[in-house]
Design a protein around this motif. Structure first.
Motif, short mmCIF file in Angstrom:
data_model
loop_
_atom_site.label_atom_id
_atom_site.label_comp_id
_atom_site.label_asym_id
_atom_site.label_seq_id
_atom_site.Cartn_x
_atom_site.Cartn_y
_atom_site.Cartn_z
N CYS A 112 1.11 -0.88 -0.23
CA CYS A 112 0.07 0.13 0.17
C CYS A 112 1.21 0.96 0.44
CB CYS A 112 -1.31 0.21 1.48
SG CYS A 112 -2.26 -1.54 1.01
N ARG A 113 1.50 1.59 0.93
CA ARG A 113 2.40 2.04 0.58
C ARG A 113 3.63 2.73 -0.36
NH1 ARG A 113 8.29 2.05 3.16
NH2 ARG A 113 8.15 0.75 2.27
N ASN A 114 4.17 1.63 -0.79
CA ASN A 114 4.59 1.59 -1.86
C ASN A 114 3.59 2.08 -3.02
OD1 ASN A 114 7.20 0.97 -0.45
ND2 ASN A 114 6.75 -1.62 -1.22
N VAL A 115 2.42 1.43 -3.24
CA VAL A 115 2.03 2.21 -4.60
C VAL A 115 0.95 3.47 -4.50
CG1 VAL A 115 -0.47 1.60 -5.38
CG2 VAL A 115 1.36 -0.09 -4.94
N MET A 116 0.89 3.30 -3.33
CA MET A 116 0.19 4.88 -2.96
C MET A 116 1.06 6.26 -2.62
SD MET A 116 -2.97 4.82 -3.18
CE MET A 116 -3.89 5.81 -3.08
N SER A 117 2.54 5.53 -1.90
CA SER A 117 3.65 7.13 -2.46
C SER A 117 3.27 8.22 -3.36
CB SER A 117 5.17 6.26 -1.45
OG SER A 117 5.45 6.32 -2.13
N PRO A 118 3.38 7.30 -4.53
CA PRO A 118 3.78 8.83 -5.64
C PRO A 118 2.66 8.93 -6.24
CG PRO A 118 3.94 6.42 -6.29
CD PRO A 118 3.39 6.47 -4.69
#
Length: 58
Positions: free
Chosen positions: A47-53
């Motif tokens: 979730c963090r890796n997908v949503m961070s950008p």
């Protein structure tokens, strides 16, 4: 597809049932007695890796 997915998570592997079971056991144990009202994603940071950008309103 599997390779792309594994590259998106910090552990570089797909979860196994044991990964989920370990979290369930922790939450069911006395050790989690002070944990209240939290979301606990068990996704190795997906979730963090997908949503961070994604831009967020300030």
């Amino acid at each position: 597809m599997l390779r792309a997915r594994t590259q998106m998570v910090t552990s570089r592997r797909i979860a196994e049932p044991r990964d989920i079971a370990d979290v369930v056991l922790f939450l069911a144990s006395e050790r989690s007695g002070y944990v209240k009202g939290q979301e606990l994603p068990v996704d190795s940071g997906l979730c963090r890796n997908v949503m961070s950008p994604v831009p967020r309103p300030q």
